[in-house]
Write a protein that holds these residues in place. Structure first.
Motif, PDB file in Angstrom:
ATOM      1  N   ILE A  27      -9.441   1.458  -6.727  1.00 29.13           N
ATOM      2  CA  ILE A  27      -8.652   2.439  -7.303  1.00 29.13           C
ATOM      3  C   ILE A  27      -7.248   2.782  -6.054  1.00 29.13           C
ATOM      4  N   TYR A  31      -2.547   2.531  -6.388  1.00 23.63           N
ATOM      5  CA  TYR A  31      -1.512   3.271  -5.757  1.00 23.63           C
ATOM      6  C   TYR A  31      -0.871   2.661  -4.616  1.00 23.63           C
ATOM      7  N   PRO A  89     -10.751  10.655  -6.790  1.00 15.98           N
ATOM      8  CA  PRO A  89      -9.436  10.781  -7.467  1.00 15.98           C
ATOM      9  C   PRO A  89      -9.072  12.177  -6.917  1.00 15.98           C
TER      10      PRO A  89
END
Length: 265
Positions: A27, A31, A89
């Protein structure tokens, strides 16, 4: 926060946890965060587990002042774990949207026999290692204060005041106060030995020195946060609050007193 992109993960080797960490790595790579294999290459060090895991992460990576430490709780949020493993998240959103702040926790330096130096984030404890009381002369700066005899003494930072210190009926101390707290562990108070008999706070500008009486109980267990140090024939232990600060993640609306309320009330 956005300029910090190199992350090192500190965690125990556990198949289920490794699976979760791999998921988080995937994840974060989306980013533009880079996961590094060595803590020296990181500007963010993240621990997985509980407060003990966080303390170990800080200790094992050398109490670095040039990086940011963050704790991710596996079972629950703790004092040092602002995030939960199931809410990654939310953590990423907080980092990207600049919803986090940086808090600076003070550390204490422990010097043993004027030669060995250690740092602690929570506390240092000096306890008897055998079934016999431990005797220590207590000095505040150059003032002889008292002679302690009992199971031991705990010297904690304000953030460490909610840990071992609290179980000894010590005060919970606001981290904005630059001080250390001294708490007794089963002291003897009679016609021969007399101590203050209650926890007390010392200004961060003072030094506490404990001189161990050499009466056969001169190699006590010395605990640095959640790790024991084995040293024989200890004569003197000096404890001082230092200017070394550990920078950690602070979510808005999650202050130290929010955490005290959440964990104890």
């Amino acid at each position: 926060m956005l300029e910090r992109r190199n992350i090192y993960f500190f965690y125990k080797e556990d198949p289920l946890l490794k699976e979760k960490v791999d998921e988080i790595i995937e994840i974060m790579s989306k980013y533009q965060f880079s996961v590094v294999n060595e803590p020296t290459d990181a500007d963010i060090i993240v621990s997985f587990g509980n407060d003990g895991s966080f303390l170990q992460a800080v200790r094992k990576t050398g109490f670095r002042e040039d990086c940011l430490y963050a704790g991710i709780g596996v079972h629950a949020k703790n004092f040092y774990c602002d995030f939960h493993v199931e809410d990654i998240p939310g953590m990423i959103a907080a980092m990207l949207m600049e919803k986090i702040e940086v808090r600076r926790y003070p550390t204490i330096k422990v010097t043993i026999d004027n030669s060995l130096e250690f740092y602690c984030l929570n506390e240092v404890s000096i306890r008897s290692a055998i079934i016999k009381t431990l005797e220590m002369s207590v000095f505040i700066d150059d003032l002889y204060f008292e002679t302690f005899r009992g199971d031991g003494l705990i010297v904690s930072t304000p953030t460490g005041s909610t840990a071992y210190n609290k179980s000894l009926n010590g005060a919970v101390v606001d981290p904005m106060l630059e001080c250390v707290q001294v708490s007794e562990l089963a002291s003897i108070n009679n016609n021969t030995y007399r101590t203050l008999g209650s926890p007390f706070l010392l200004s961060g500008k003072r030094a506490l020195t404990l001189k161990v009486t050499q009466d056969g109980n001169d190699y006590p267990i010395i605990g640095m946060d959640n790790e024991a140090v084995s040293i024989r024939n200890v004569h003197e232990v000096k404890v001082e609050l230092t200017d070394k600060k550990i920078k950690t993640v602070k979510l808005k609306n999650n202050s130290f007193w929010h955490k005290v309320q959440r964990n104890f009330l």
